[in-house]
Enzyme design. Sequence first.
Site, PDB file in Angstrom:
ATOM      1  N   ASN A  10       0.869  -1.183   0.000  1.00  0.00           N
ATOM      2  CA  ASN A  10       0.000   0.000   0.000  1.00  0.00           C
ATOM      3  C   ASN A  10       0.906   1.232   0.000  1.00  0.00           C
ATOM      4  O   ASN A  10       1.505   1.562   1.030  1.00  0.00           O
ATOM      5  CB  ASN A  10      -0.897  -0.044   1.251  1.00  0.00           C
ATOM      6  CG  ASN A  10      -1.761   1.194   1.373  1.00  0.00           C
ATOM      7  OD1 ASN A  10      -1.812   2.030   0.477  1.00  0.00           O
ATOM      8  ND2 ASN A  10      -2.444   1.318   2.504  1.00  0.00           N
ATOM      9  N   TRP A  11       1.000   1.880  -1.153  1.00  0.00           N
ATOM     10  CA  TRP A  11       1.929   3.020  -1.270  1.00  0.00           C
ATOM     11  C   TRP A  11       1.369   4.280  -0.616  1.00  0.00           C
ATOM     12  O   TRP A  11       2.077   5.274  -0.508  1.00  0.00           O
ATOM     13  CB  TRP A  11       2.249   3.279  -2.751  1.00  0.00           C
ATOM     14  CG  TRP A  11       3.015   2.167  -3.409  1.00  0.00           C
ATOM     15  CD1 TRP A  11       3.448   1.005  -2.808  1.00  0.00           C
ATOM     16  CD2 TRP A  11       3.444   2.089  -4.777  1.00  0.00           C
ATOM     17  NE1 TRP A  11       4.108   0.219  -3.723  1.00  0.00           N
ATOM     18  CE2 TRP A  11       4.126   0.858  -4.940  1.00  0.00           C
ATOM     19  CE3 TRP A  11       3.317   2.936  -5.871  1.00  0.00           C
ATOM     20  CZ2 TRP A  11       4.675   0.469  -6.158  1.00  0.00           C
ATOM     21  CZ3 TRP A  11       3.869   2.551  -7.099  1.00  0.00           C
ATOM     22  CH2 TRP A  11       4.546   1.331  -7.229  1.00  0.00           C
ATOM     23  N   LYS A  12       0.113   4.272  -0.224  1.00  0.00           N
ATOM     24  CA  LYS A  12      -0.527   5.442   0.406  1.00  0.00           C
ATOM     25  C   LYS A  12      -0.286   6.686  -0.462  1.00  0.00           C
ATOM     26  O   LYS A  12      -0.222   6.566  -1.679  1.00  0.00           O
ATOM     27  CB  LYS A  12      -0.033   5.597   1.850  1.00  0.00           C
ATOM     28  CG  LYS A  12      -0.185   4.271   2.645  1.00  0.00           C
ATOM     29  CD  LYS A  12       0.012   4.413   4.120  1.00  0.00           C
ATOM     30  CE  LYS A  12      -0.157   3.055   4.789  1.00  0.00           C
ATOM     31  NZ  LYS A  12      -0.061   3.077   6.240  1.00  0.00           N
ATOM     32  N   HIS A  97      -9.605   1.016   5.515  1.00  0.00           N
ATOM     33  CA  HIS A  97      -8.285   1.276   6.096  1.00  0.00           C
ATOM     34  C   HIS A  97      -8.394   2.233   7.281  1.00  0.00           C
ATOM     35  O   HIS A  97      -9.189   3.170   7.262  1.00  0.00           O
ATOM     36  CB  HIS A  97      -7.354   1.853   5.024  1.00  0.00           C
ATOM     37  CG  HIS A  97      -5.919   1.774   5.446  1.00  0.00           C
ATOM     38  ND1 HIS A  97      -5.369   2.689   6.321  1.00  0.00           N
ATOM     39  CD2 HIS A  97      -4.944   0.877   5.159  1.00  0.00           C
ATOM     40  CE1 HIS A  97      -4.108   2.346   6.542  1.00  0.00           C
ATOM     41  NE2 HIS A  97      -3.823   1.259   5.852  1.00  0.00           N
ATOM     42  N   GLU A  99      -6.629   4.604   8.186  1.00  0.00           N
ATOM     43  CA  GLU A  99      -6.409   6.025   7.856  1.00  0.00           C
ATOM     44  C   GLU A  99      -7.668   6.651   7.252  1.00  0.00           C
ATOM     45  O   GLU A  99      -7.926   7.833   7.443  1.00  0.00           O
ATOM     46  CB  GLU A  99      -5.192   6.156   6.922  1.00  0.00           C
ATOM     47  CG  GLU A  99      -3.901   5.915   7.698  1.00  0.00           C
ATOM     48  CD  GLU A  99      -2.787   5.255   6.925  1.00  0.00           C
ATOM     49  OE1 GLU A  99      -2.820   5.251   5.682  1.00  0.00           O
ATOM     50  OE2 GLU A  99      -1.861   4.721   7.576  1.00  0.00           O
ATOM     51  N   GLU A 169      -5.148  -5.003  10.736  1.00  0.00           N
ATOM     52  CA  GLU A 169      -4.109  -3.990  10.876  1.00  0.00           C
ATOM     53  C   GLU A 169      -4.299  -3.251  12.200  1.00  0.00           C
ATOM     54  O   GLU A 169      -5.048  -2.267  12.272  1.00  0.00           O
ATOM     55  CB  GLU A 169      -4.192  -2.982   9.727  1.00  0.00           C
ATOM     56  CG  GLU A 169      -3.977  -3.596   8.358  1.00  0.00           C
ATOM     57  CD  GLU A 169      -3.480  -2.559   7.341  1.00  0.00           C
ATOM     58  OE1 GLU A 169      -2.385  -2.755   6.813  1.00  0.00           O
ATOM     59  OE2 GLU A 169      -4.170  -1.556   7.122  1.00  0.00           O
ATOM     60  N   GLY A 175       2.781   2.158  10.931  1.00  0.00           N
ATOM     61  CA  GLY A 175       3.727   3.264  10.798  1.00  0.00           C
ATOM     62  C   GLY A 175       4.465   3.610  12.080  1.00  0.00           C
ATOM     63  O   GLY A 175       5.105   4.660  12.175  1.00  0.00           O
ATOM     64  N   SER A 215       3.765  -2.199  10.375  1.00  0.00           N
ATOM     65  CA  SER A 215       5.224  -2.230  10.559  1.00  0.00           C
ATOM     66  C   SER A 215       5.844  -3.580  10.194  1.00  0.00           C
ATOM     67  O   SER A 215       6.797  -4.033  10.828  1.00  0.00           O
ATOM     68  CB  SER A 215       5.608  -1.823  11.988  1.00  0.00           C
ATOM     69  OG  SER A 215       5.195  -0.498  12.241  1.00  0.00           O
ATOM     70  N   GLY A 236       2.960  -1.191   4.302  1.00  0.00           N
ATOM     71  CA  GLY A 236       2.963   0.245   4.018  1.00  0.00           C
ATOM     72  C   GLY A 236       4.380   0.733   3.737  1.00  0.00           C
ATOM     73  O   GLY A 236       4.918   0.538   2.645  1.00  0.00           O
ATOM     74  N   GLY A 237       4.998   1.332   4.738  1.00  0.00           N
ATOM     75  CA  GLY A 237       6.323   1.968   4.575  1.00  0.00           C
ATOM     76  C   GLY A 237       7.344   1.103   3.846  1.00  0.00           C
ATOM     77  O   GLY A 237       8.032   1.582   2.929  1.00  0.00           O
TER      78      GLY A 237
HETATM   79  P1  13P Z   1       3.106   0.278   7.733  1.00  0.00           P
HETATM   80  O1  13P Z   1       3.629  -0.997   7.117  1.00  0.00           O
HETATM   81  O2  13P Z   1       3.824   1.507   7.264  1.00  0.00           O
HETATM   82  O3  13P Z   1       3.026   0.156   9.225  1.00  0.00           O
HETATM   83  O4  13P Z   1       1.601   0.455   7.191  1.00  0.00           O
HETATM   84  C1  13P Z   1       0.732  -0.617   7.235  1.00  0.00           C
HETATM   85  C2  13P Z   1      -0.489  -0.252   6.475  1.00  0.00           C
HETATM   86  O5  13P Z   1      -1.224   0.651   6.861  1.00  0.00           O
HETATM   87  C3  13P Z   1      -0.781  -0.976   5.232  1.00  0.00           C
HETATM   88  O6  13P Z   1      -2.050  -0.684   4.757  1.00  0.00           O
END
Ligand code: 13P
Length: 252
Positions: A10-12, A97, A99, A169, A175, A215, A236-237
């Site tokens: 997920n590149w956000k 999600h 977020e 999640e 994050g 993470s 994510g990251g």
């Molecule tokens: P991180 O891997 O950056 O913690 O993010 C997870 C995430 O929100 C994937 O959708």
Amino acid sequence: MNRKKIVAGNWKMNTNFNEALELLNFIQINSTTSPQVEKILFPPFAFIKSIKDALSITNNIKIGAQNCSEFNSGAYTGEVSADMLKSISCDYVLVGHSERRRYFNETSEQFILKIEQALLADLKIIFCFGENLEHRKSNFHFKIVKTQLNEVLSRLPKDKINQLVLAYEPVWAIGTGETASPVQAQEMHLYIRTVIAQMFSEELAQNISILYGGSCNSQNAKELFDCPDVDGGLIGGASLIGPEFCKIINSF
Ligand code: 13P
């Protein structure tokens, strides 16, 4: 048991156009192409079509959108419909999600509508949920997860639940660099499967893929993916760093 193993990035709201193409190229060259593991990338909306066009057919990477509208079409400035995503050959969409819940106040009612739109457009859905730190500290994590699942899944057509992938999640792990331990992840994933069995059937519970997100990186991916009820990760990251993401894929 017929569960798909999945590693999704997920590149956000990250990368510009050139960075997105470079990242894709790196992943295409350096990730394994095991037919047992499905790879999915979730680039920003603006780049989905170009990323899709730049895919090499041999690598079998699927593409998804990070969101879709709860509406079908019409005067909803700024929205992107599930139909539009299908028309550029998108395969998946993320719904729920944390977020979207936190920054855009999206609710279970909206997730139901979004999933319905995605189903109508024949997109696969990754439905995300998970407790926050207060829930975890006060030992409410199982209850919250059950509620999040119940509020949405009980309102969808039973015969469509197999179009969904679930992503646990925990918000406290997203994050933050703090990952759920394999014991915590396995315990929750097994619980989620029990909830699905109670709501639908044991067969569905055994066949639905449940991903872990929060993470996840190349250091901890293998021990998380080795858990019997963890079917992969939503990253994510670490999915923005080519070598790191490829190591995660290759750790399956
Ligand atoms: P991180 O891997 O950056 O913690 O993010 C997870 C995430 O929100 C994937 O959708």
